[in-house]
Design a protein around this motif. Sequence first.
Motif, PDB file in Angstrom:
ATOM      1  N   LEU A 191       0.515 -30.717  22.426  1.00  0.00           N
ATOM      2  CA  LEU A 191      -0.263 -31.950  22.455  1.00  0.00           C
ATOM      3  C   LEU A 191      -1.068 -32.073  23.747  1.00  0.00           C
ATOM      4  N   GLY A 192      -0.595 -31.434  24.816  1.00  0.00           N
ATOM      5  CA  GLY A 192      -1.294 -31.517  26.094  1.00  0.00           C
ATOM      6  C   GLY A 192      -0.428 -31.971  27.249  1.00  0.00           C
ATOM      7  N   PHE A 193       0.823 -32.335  26.982  1.00  0.00           N
ATOM      8  CA  PHE A 193       1.733 -32.738  28.056  1.00  0.00           C
ATOM      9  C   PHE A 193       2.100 -31.517  28.893  1.00  0.00           C
ATOM     10  N   ARG A 194       2.484 -31.770  30.142  1.00  0.00           N
ATOM     11  CA  ARG A 194       2.870 -30.702  31.064  1.00  0.00           C
ATOM     12  C   ARG A 194       4.252 -30.971  31.628  1.00  0.00           C
ATOM     13  N   ARG A 195       5.004 -29.919  31.815  1.00  0.00           N
ATOM     14  CA  ARG A 195       6.248 -30.008  32.582  1.00  0.00           C
ATOM     15  C   ARG A 195       5.923 -30.015  34.067  1.00  0.00           C
ATOM     16  N   ILE A 240      13.519 -33.058  29.895  1.00  0.00           N
ATOM     17  CA  ILE A 240      12.512 -32.440  30.753  1.00  0.00           C
ATOM     18  C   ILE A 240      11.379 -33.439  30.967  1.00  0.00           C
ATOM     19  N   PRO A 241      11.050 -33.780  32.211  1.00  0.00           N
ATOM     20  CA  PRO A 241       9.933 -34.697  32.471  1.00  0.00           C
ATOM     21  C   PRO A 241       8.611 -34.099  32.011  1.00  0.00           C
ATOM     22  N   LEU A 242       7.768 -34.937  31.420  1.00  0.00           N
ATOM     23  CA  LEU A 242       6.469 -34.519  30.909  1.00  0.00           C
ATOM     24  C   LEU A 242       5.414 -35.535  31.308  1.00  0.00           C
ATOM     25  N   VAL A 243       4.200 -35.068  31.507  1.00  0.00           N
ATOM     26  CA  VAL A 243       3.099 -35.985  31.788  1.00  0.00           C
ATOM     27  C   VAL A 243       1.825 -35.454  31.149  1.00  0.00           C
ATOM     28  N   LEU A 244       1.039 -36.365  30.610  1.00  0.00           N
ATOM     29  CA  LEU A 244      -0.258 -36.043  30.021  1.00  0.00           C
ATOM     30  C   LEU A 244      -1.353 -36.539  30.952  1.00  0.00           C
ATOM     31  N   LEU A 245      -2.233 -35.631  31.374  1.00  0.00           N
ATOM     32  CA  LEU A 245      -3.403 -36.007  32.158  1.00  0.00           C
ATOM     33  C   LEU A 245      -4.537 -36.256  31.172  1.00  0.00           C
ATOM     34  N   LEU A 246      -4.843 -37.520  30.922  1.00  0.00           N
ATOM     35  CA  LEU A 246      -5.745 -37.849  29.834  1.00  0.00           C
ATOM     36  C   LEU A 246      -7.175 -37.398  30.082  1.00  0.00           C
ATOM     37  N   ASP A 247      -7.553 -37.248  31.352  1.00  0.00           N
ATOM     38  CA  ASP A 247      -8.944 -36.864  31.624  1.00  0.00           C
ATOM     39  C   ASP A 247      -9.115 -35.367  31.867  1.00  0.00           C
ATOM     40  N   ASP A 248      -8.036 -34.591  31.736  1.00  0.00           N
ATOM     41  CA  ASP A 248      -8.139 -33.146  31.935  1.00  0.00           C
ATOM     42  C   ASP A 248      -8.525 -32.491  30.606  1.00  0.00           C
ATOM     43  N   ILE A 249      -9.802 -32.587  30.294  1.00  0.00           N
ATOM     44  CA  ILE A 249     -10.298 -32.110  29.006  1.00  0.00           C
ATOM     45  C   ILE A 249     -10.109 -30.602  28.868  1.00  0.00           C
ATOM     46  N   ALA A 250     -10.300 -29.865  29.966  1.00  0.00           N
ATOM     47  CA  ALA A 250     -10.176 -28.408  29.915  1.00  0.00           C
ATOM     48  C   ALA A 250      -8.768 -27.995  29.494  1.00  0.00           C
ATOM     49  N   HIS A 251      -7.770 -28.716  29.973  1.00  0.00           N
ATOM     50  CA  HIS A 251      -6.392 -28.380  29.602  1.00  0.00           C
ATOM     51  C   HIS A 251      -6.142 -28.680  28.128  1.00  0.00           C
ATOM     52  N   LYS A 276       4.568 -26.494  40.789  1.00  0.00           N
ATOM     53  CA  LYS A 276       5.392 -25.853  39.764  1.00  0.00           C
ATOM     54  C   LYS A 276       4.805 -26.052  38.376  1.00  0.00           C
ATOM     55  N   ALA A 277       4.027 -27.128  38.186  1.00  0.00           N
ATOM     56  CA  ALA A 277       3.434 -27.392  36.879  1.00  0.00           C
ATOM     57  C   ALA A 277       2.501 -26.270  36.455  1.00  0.00           C
ATOM     58  N   ALA A 278       1.814 -25.654  37.405  1.00  0.00           N
ATOM     59  CA  ALA A 278       0.909 -24.549  37.084  1.00  0.00           C
ATOM     60  C   ALA A 278       1.694 -23.343  36.586  1.00  0.00           C
ATOM     61  N   ASP A 279       2.885 -23.102  37.144  1.00  0.00           N
ATOM     62  CA  ASP A 279       3.708 -21.982  36.695  1.00  0.00           C
ATOM     63  C   ASP A 279       4.162 -22.187  35.258  1.00  0.00           C
ATOM     64  N   PHE A 280       4.567 -23.437  34.914  1.00  0.00           N
ATOM     65  CA  PHE A 280       4.971 -23.723  33.547  1.00  0.00           C
ATOM     66  C   PHE A 280       3.823 -23.420  32.591  1.00  0.00           C
ATOM     67  N   PHE A 281       2.634 -23.891  32.944  1.00  0.00           N
ATOM     68  CA  PHE A 281       1.482 -23.706  32.070  1.00  0.00           C
ATOM     69  C   PHE A 281       1.120 -22.236  31.940  1.00  0.00           C
ATOM     70  N   ASN A 282       1.160 -21.501  33.034  1.00  0.00           N
ATOM     71  CA  ASN A 282       0.742 -20.108  33.004  1.00  0.00           C
ATOM     72  C   ASN A 282       1.658 -19.241  32.157  1.00  0.00           C
ATOM     73  N   THR A 283       2.926 -19.650  32.017  1.00  0.00           N
ATOM     74  CA  THR A 283       3.831 -18.907  31.144  1.00  0.00           C
ATOM     75  C   THR A 283       3.259 -18.814  29.739  1.00  0.00           C
ATOM     76  N   TYR A 284       2.565 -19.868  29.317  1.00  0.00           N
ATOM     77  CA  TYR A 284       1.972 -19.877  27.991  1.00  0.00           C
ATOM     78  C   TYR A 284       0.582 -19.271  27.957  1.00  0.00           C
ATOM     79  N   GLN A 285      -0.146 -19.356  29.065  1.00  0.00           N
ATOM     80  CA  GLN A 285      -1.546 -18.991  29.028  1.00  0.00           C
ATOM     81  C   GLN A 285      -1.837 -17.567  29.485  1.00  0.00           C
ATOM     82  N   HIS A 286      -0.826 -16.834  29.929  1.00  0.00           N
ATOM     83  CA  HIS A 286      -1.043 -15.437  30.278  1.00  0.00           C
ATOM     84  C   HIS A 286      -1.480 -14.650  29.044  1.00  0.00           C
ATOM     85  N   SER A 287      -2.090 -13.517  29.279  1.00  0.00           N
ATOM     86  CA  SER A 287      -2.451 -12.623  28.188  1.00  0.00           C
ATOM     87  C   SER A 287      -1.184 -12.092  27.539  1.00  0.00           C
ATOM     88  N   PRO A 288      -1.290 -11.571  26.301  1.00  0.00           N
ATOM     89  CA  PRO A 288      -0.096 -11.014  25.630  1.00  0.00           C
ATOM     90  C   PRO A 288       0.617  -9.955  26.463  1.00  0.00           C
TER      91      PRO A 288
END
Length: 388
Positions: free
Chosen positions: A149-153, A167-178, A209-221
């Motif tokens: 949905l767009g929430f981040r750890r 697990i705490p989550l937050v949605l940055l509503l104006d981060d359209i790129a994410h 640390k939020a960037a590390d969580f996101f990158n786990t999903y966004q790395h190449s295969p």
Amino acid sequence: MAQVLLATTPEARQQIYQFRYRVYVEEMNKNPRGANHAERILKDELDDTATLLYLTIDGDIAATLRRNRLSETPLPNLIHRALEIERFMVAFPKDVLSFSSRFMVAPKYRNSSIAGAIVVEAYKLAREQGILFDFSHASPWLVPFYENLGFRRYGDNFLDVDAGLQIPLVLLLDDIAHLQAVHSPMYRSARRVTTPTVTRDWFLEAFPKAADFFNTYQHSPEEVWEFWLHKQQNHSDQPVSIFQSLDREQLKKLLRQGLFHSVKAGENIVRIGDIHSSVFVVLSGIVQRQSTIHSNTTTTSVLNPHHFFGEVTLFASLPSPEQVTAVTDVELFVLPKQAAMRAIKTMPDAMCQFFLQVSQSLCERYVAKDVTYERSTDLSSSNINQAA
């Protein structure tokens, strides 16, 4: 016809409270705070100042979601601390912060677009109200859904009396790129808003640390595969046993559907009674599993890297018969049922073998090794003749 509405009358809010009770108490066998068993409603203090959205199909409630603006509603102390609200309030005013909870979907609509429909409407309303950060929290097995949905750890786990490990989550509503990057259903609505992004840089600096969580999903295969190899003992190039039927490319696809998650020593990963419908693979560390399976006898086992748990209720939304606790700091891979079922469509042969591994594990756990059985003789030829 589906329609998303705001609950503006006492009658509509009462219907939502009744719907919650049916989902949480009657379907999921939970006993949360705020459950009124006499009136069969689920309501708590946050409802008094909350905006309640609900989606109806042919007049029946199919989904609901609650949102509280923090300028109007103080959160319970545990939630306030766990979500680290004070850190956000140093940089942003309260009126751009909100908290979403009690997001529920009727069982027959959980694999449909219904969840996305009510979330999109909630997003539109929040943007109209000037909300920049929307907080929430979820159990580990629900995090992949929220991240889509767009929430981040961004913070440490915490224990909720009703929901267990959260697990705490937050949605940055104006981060359209994410929102675009994770293919959020909110993106189509978000891209129409032209206001500049003011939250992303601050957030990533405040919570690196939020960037590390996101990158786990966004790395190449290939990077996901290397991440997996790094987590295995001795850096073996073989998948763990539950995934032994998947080749390199298939495993990479499956890993992207699940969740890499860290748990601290002493934390309960799964409690007896939790409904998770997921399988958990231990990547590193040690966990202890207590199960009540054979004749109400409790058994205790220690699981090391490459072992898995949760398979008992992977295929059904039933209360877990086991409690699993981290003995040391632990890293896990969590595969929800929905991800496993999606994989069946793209690699049916491999997933057939995957389910075979799970079935074998179930057999080993349900059939006690020290029990002997006598062969029945009721259907001998003499008995058959007598019955004739």
